[in-house]
Design an enzyme around this catalytic site. Structure first.
Site, PDB file in Angstrom:
ATOM      1  N   LYS A 169       0.888  -1.162   0.000  1.00  9.12           N
ATOM      2  CA  LYS A 169       0.000   0.000   0.000  1.00  9.12           C
ATOM      3  C   LYS A 169       0.927   1.214   0.000  1.00  9.12           C
ATOM      4  O   LYS A 169       1.415   1.640   1.045  1.00  9.12           O
ATOM      5  CB  LYS A 169      -0.912   0.004   1.233  1.00  9.12           C
ATOM      6  N   ARG A 184      -7.079  11.258  -7.291  1.00 12.63           N
ATOM      7  CA  ARG A 184      -8.196  10.663  -6.558  1.00 12.63           C
ATOM      8  C   ARG A 184      -9.126  11.730  -6.013  1.00 12.63           C
ATOM      9  O   ARG A 184     -10.344  11.574  -6.015  1.00 12.63           O
ATOM     10  CB  ARG A 184      -7.670   9.800  -5.406  1.00 12.63           C
ATOM     11  N   CYS A 200      20.768  31.549  17.066  1.00 10.92           N
ATOM     12  CA  CYS A 200      21.003  30.431  16.140  1.00 10.92           C
ATOM     13  C   CYS A 200      22.220  29.630  16.601  1.00 10.92           C
ATOM     14  O   CYS A 200      23.273  30.209  16.881  1.00 10.92           O
ATOM     15  CB  CYS A 200      21.225  30.968  14.728  1.00 10.92           C
ATOM     16  N   CYS A 213      25.274  30.479  13.768  1.00  7.05           N
ATOM     17  CA  CYS A 213      25.882  31.796  13.572  1.00  7.05           C
ATOM     18  C   CYS A 213      25.725  32.719  14.772  1.00  7.05           C
ATOM     19  O   CYS A 213      26.349  33.779  14.824  1.00  7.05           O
ATOM     20  CB  CYS A 213      25.277  32.475  12.342  1.00  7.05           C
ATOM     21  N   CYS A 242      16.155  31.512  11.853  1.00  9.79           N
ATOM     22  CA  CYS A 242      17.317  32.371  12.047  1.00  9.79           C
ATOM     23  C   CYS A 242      17.101  33.622  11.206  1.00  9.79           C
ATOM     24  O   CYS A 242      16.802  33.535  10.007  1.00  9.79           O
ATOM     25  CB  CYS A 242      18.594  31.650  11.620  1.00  9.79           C
ATOM     26  N   CYS A 298      23.808  33.752   7.732  1.00  5.52           N
ATOM     27  CA  CYS A 298      24.019  32.517   8.486  1.00  5.52           C
ATOM     28  C   CYS A 298      24.660  31.462   7.593  1.00  5.52           C
ATOM     29  O   CYS A 298      24.173  31.184   6.488  1.00  5.52           O
ATOM     30  CB  CYS A 298      22.686  32.002   9.027  1.00  5.52           C
TER      31      CYS A 298
END
Length: 655
Positions: free
Chosen positions: A108, A129, A390, A393, A410, A415
Site C-alpha cells: 500500500k 483521486r 542560532c 551563527c 534564524c 548565516c
C-alpha cells in the site's frame, strides 16, 4: 509476458536511464561517459525497441514533452467512485477475509492515487483521486513522470489506477533544493502531492515522480483469465511499473506479512501497509460494496512497536532555508530491530501540542516501520528554552507562523547554514579543488561551528580530534583531507575569483576578467563596472554583478584574507590569449588529437573563449569530428546556421 519480451522491456528501461544519464552528465557536468557514436548507437537501439514493443516511456530521450503552465487545475468527476479500504492490524482478520479464496497481496504505497486513461495506445487523461468522487486533471504533469508510458501496445480504452510516489532519496535531495521546503514538505507524500498538482509541469518534471500501477479498472476485449494477478502481469507487458505483488491464501498470509515486513526497510519508496484483493475478479465484483468500502479488498497495517523512554534534550538543527528544526534526543531504545535515540519533532507547534520538555517520559515508534516518531508524552512538563540565538551563527531567532504552523527561524541572512551551496562551490574541482569535502561533510563542519567563512577551510587542524571522531572519518581520511587543503593553497587567480560564487561569474568569465586585469589581485578587487563592461564577452549585467559583490565590505575582507592563505600561480600569457575573446564553442563527440574534451575546452579558454553545454543562437562554433552526425546538437547547429568544425579545422584555427 514471455521471457524474451520481459528482457526487451527491461533493456528498454535500462537504455532510457543510461541515455538520460549520459545526456545529463554531458550537458550539466561537462563530463563524457560515452562517445557520441555510442550514444547514437544506443539511441537507435532504444528507438527500435520502442517501435517493436509499441511502448514509449515519458522519460525517454526519443520524445520531447512540452512544458505548460496552467491557471488552475480543472476538476473532473470519476466515472467510478474511489472508495477507501477497510483496515486492520490483526493477521487473524485477514484470514477471515481470505477464507478459502486466493488473493493478491501488494504494497500500500504512500503517495497520491492517480487514474490514467489511454485510447488508441496513447495517454489521454490523468486525474487525481481527490475526494473519491471528484479529482483534479493533471494530464500534462503525468506526461513528465519518470516512468509513465506515453505510448502502449493496447489500442482499446484502458483505465487503470496507481500511486504517484517520490523516493526517500529524491525527497531528501529535492527538499534541500526547494526554497522553504522545510515549511511545506515534512515527508515524501506531501512533496509528491505538491509536485503532482503543480500548475507548471516543468516543476513536476524536476521532482522525480514515479508511478506504480496497482489496479486495472477497464480494458475491453482482453481475456484476463478472471485473475487480478494476471491483470498485473498484463500491465507490465504494456510497459507499466506495477506494485510488487504475490499470490496469497489463508495458509500463507502470515509468511507473506513477515516477508513484506523484512522488505520494507529496503524500500526506496514509502509504504504504509499492505493491500489484499481477491484474485477471482468475478467473485470480488459480485460482493459489491458497503457505503464506505469495497468488499473485495482489505488493507493491513503493521501494529506499531512502541517503547517508553526519557527525553534527554532538544537539539535545534538549522537548515539551509533558515528554519531551525527541533530534534528529540532520548535514551536509546530498540525498535524494529535497530537502536534508536533521536526523532525529528519538525516544528514548534508539534512541541507545544506534545507539551514537550527535557526529562519527560515519552513513547516512541517507527512510522511505517522506518521513521522514528514520538507517539505520546506521558508527563507533559511543557515547552521551554527555545533558543534565542542560532546554534550556527549566533544570530537572533524568531518564531514565525507559516501554513498555520509555528516555526523557529534564524534572522541572519549571512548565516552559514543558509550558504552550504556556496562552500560546496568553493571546494569544487574548477574552483579551489579541495578533495574529500562533500556537501554532507561541509554541512556537518558548518553546523558544528568548524567553518564560518572560506578561510576557515584552510585551518581545519584546529578541530583535528573532533573531525577524526566524526562518523566516516578517521586518521587516514583526516590526513588526506589536510593534504588536499595544502595542495589547494597553490592556485590561480581565476580559480580563486570563481570560487567566491559571484553571480553570473563562471570559470570562463573569471579567466577572461582576470586576464583583462593583468592577473593583478588589487585590480580584480577594485575593478569598476565601466572597465569590466569593455572586456569582450563580459557585458553590463555581468559587470554590475561583479561590482555589487565586491562593494560589500565583508566580501572584500574575505577575499583579502584568502589572498594571505594561497599562493597565486601566474598564468603564462601568449600572443593569442585573446584570440577567442567573445567566441562561444560547443564540443561534442569523441576527440583524437586531445586526451579528452576537457583539453579542448582548456585550449579555448586559454585564448579567451567560452565553452557551453548546449547549442543556442549565441553559439559561434560546434566542434564535432562527425560532421554528418544526426545528433541533436548537429541538427540544432544546422537549423541556426552555426558552423560545424572537425577537430582538424579547429587545430587550423589555433595555428
Amino acid at each position: 509476458m514471455t521471457d524474451m519480451m520481459a528482457d526487451k522491456m527491461q533493456r528498454m528501461k535500462e537504455l532510457v536511464e543510461l541515455l538520460n544519464r549520459a545526456r545529463r552528465t554531458y550537458e550539466q557536468e561537462d563530463t563524457e561517459i560515452m562517445s557520441n557514436y555510442e550514444y547514437d548507437r544506443l539511441y537507435d537501439e532504444l528507438l527500435g525497441l520502442e517501435q517493436e514493443l509499441n511502448t514509449t516511456l515519458a522519460s525517454s530521450p526519443t520524445v520531447n514533452v512540452g512544458y505548460e503552465v496552467l491557471g488552475e487545475l480543472p476538476k473532473e468527476r470519476h466515472e467510478r467512485p474511489m472508495l477507501s479500504l477497510d483496515k486492520t492490524k490483526e493477521p487473524e482478520r485477514l484470514k477471515e477475509f481470505l477464507g478459502s479464496q486466493k488473493a493478491m497481496i501488494s504494497w500500500k504505497l504512500d503517495g497520491l492515487t492517480i487514474v490514467l486513461t489511454y485510447r488508441e495506445g496513447g495517454l489521454v487523461k490523468a486525474v487525481t483521486r481527490g475526494n473519491g468522487e471528484v479529482g483534479e486533471v493533471i494530464t500534462n504533469n503525468a506526461r513528465v513522470f519518470q516512468n509513465i508510458p506515453l505510448q502502449i501496445p493496447y489500442q482499446g480504452e484502458l483505465v487503470l489506477r496507481g500511486e504517484a510516489v517520490i523516493s526517500y532519496k529524491d525527497f531528501e535531495r529535492i527538499n534541500e533544493e526547494i526554497g522553504d521546503a522545510d515549511a511545506k514538505y515534512k515527508n515524501p507524500r506531501n512533496l509528491c502531492s505538491g509536485s503532482v498538482r503543480q500548475l507548471n509541469n516543468e516543476i513536476t518534471a524536476k521532482r522525480s515522480v514515479r508511478f506504480y500501477a496497482f489496479s486495472l479498472v477497464q480494458a475491453e476485449d482482453v481475456d484476463f483469465h478472471n485473475s487480478r494477478l494476471y491483470q498485473m502481469q498484463w500491465l507490465k507487458e504494456q510497459g507499466f511499473d506495477v506494485v510488487e505483488n504475490h499470490p496469497v491464501t489463508r495458509e500463507t498470509v502470515d509468511r507473506e506479512i513477515e516477508w513484506f515486513a523484512h522488505q520494507i526497510e529496503k524500500n526506496e519508496v514509502p509504504s504504509d501497509g499492505l493491500v489484499l484483493v481477491y484474485d477471482d475478479i468475478a467473485y470480488g465484483q459480485s460482493l459489491g460494496t458497503t457505503a464506505k468500502f469495497p468488499r473485495d479488498s482489505f488493507a493491513f497495517k503493521w501494529a506499531d512497536e512502541i517503547r517508553e523512554t526519557t527525553l534527554l534534550e532538544i537539539e535545534w538543527s538549522p537548515s539551509r532555508t533558515g528554519l531551525i528544526n527541533p530534534v528529540a534526543i532520548f535514551e536509546p531504545v530498540e525498535l524494529e530491530g535497530t537502536t534508536v535515540s533521536r526523532a525529528s519533532v519538525h516544528n514548534v507547534s508539534i512541541m507545544e501540542e506534545l507539551e514537550l520538555g527535557v526529562g519527560d517520559r515519552i513513547t516512541v515508534y517507527k512510522a511505517n516501520m522506518i521513521i522514528p516518531q514520538i507517539a505520546e508524552n506521558l508527563t507533559r512538563s511543557g515547552v521551554k528554552d527555545i533558543p534565542a540565538a542560532c546554534p550556527v551563527c549566533g544570530g537572533a531567532t524568531k518564531i514565525s507562523m507559516e501554513n498555520e504552523t509555528k516555526t523557529l527561524c534564524c534572522t541572519n541572512p549571512r548565516c552559514q547554514a543558509k550558504h552550504v551551496k556556496s562552500f560546496t562551490l568553493f571546494v569544487s574541482r574548477d574552483a579551489m579543488n579541495i578533495e574529500g569535502l562533500s556537501e554532507a561533510t561541509l554541512e556537518k563542519f558548518i553546523m558544528n561551528g568548524y567553518v564560518k567563512d572560506f578561510t576557515d577551510l584552510f585551518h581545519l587542524e584546529r578541530y583535528e580530534e573532533e573531525i577524526k571522531s566524526m562518523e566516516g572519518f578517521g586518521e587516514k581520511s583526516y590526513v588526506n583531507l589536510i593534504n588536499s587543503v595544502e595542495r589547494a593553497r597553490k592556485t590561480t587567480l581565476p580559480r580563486l575569483v570563481y570560487s567566491l560564487g559571484i553571480p553570473n561569474i563562471g570559470i570562463a568569465n573569471a579567466k577572461v576578467i582576470c586576464r583583462a586585469l593583468g592577473n593583478e589581485p588589487d585590480r580584480v578587487l577594485h575593478a569598476a563596472a565601466e572597465e569590466l563592461d569593455e572586456i569582450p564577452g563580459v557585458g553590463a549585467v555581468i559587470a554590475q554583478a561583479y561590482v555589487n559583490y565586491f562593494s560589500d565590505e565583508e566580501h572584500r575582507e574575505v577575499f583579502s584574507r584568502l589572498l594571505d592563505e594561497v599562493e597565486i600561480e601566474q598564468e603564462e600569457l601568449t600572443e593569442d590569449s585573446q584570440k577567442f575573446a567573445g567566441v562561444n564553442f560547443v564540443i561534442t563527440g569523441s576527440v583524437e588529437h586531445f586526451a579528452n574534451r576537457g583539453e579542448v575546452k582548456e585550449e579555448i579558454e586559454r585564448r579567451g573563449g567560452k565553452v557551453t553545454g548546449s547549442v543556442t543562437s549565441k553559439t559561434n562554433y560546434l566542434i564535432n569530428n562527425d560532421l554528418n552526425s544526426t545528433s541533436s546538437k548537429n541538427r540544432k547547429a544546422r537549423e541556426l546556421g552555426i558552423p560545424i568544425l572537425s577537430e582538424e579545422q579547429f587545430l587550423e584555427m589555433l595555428d
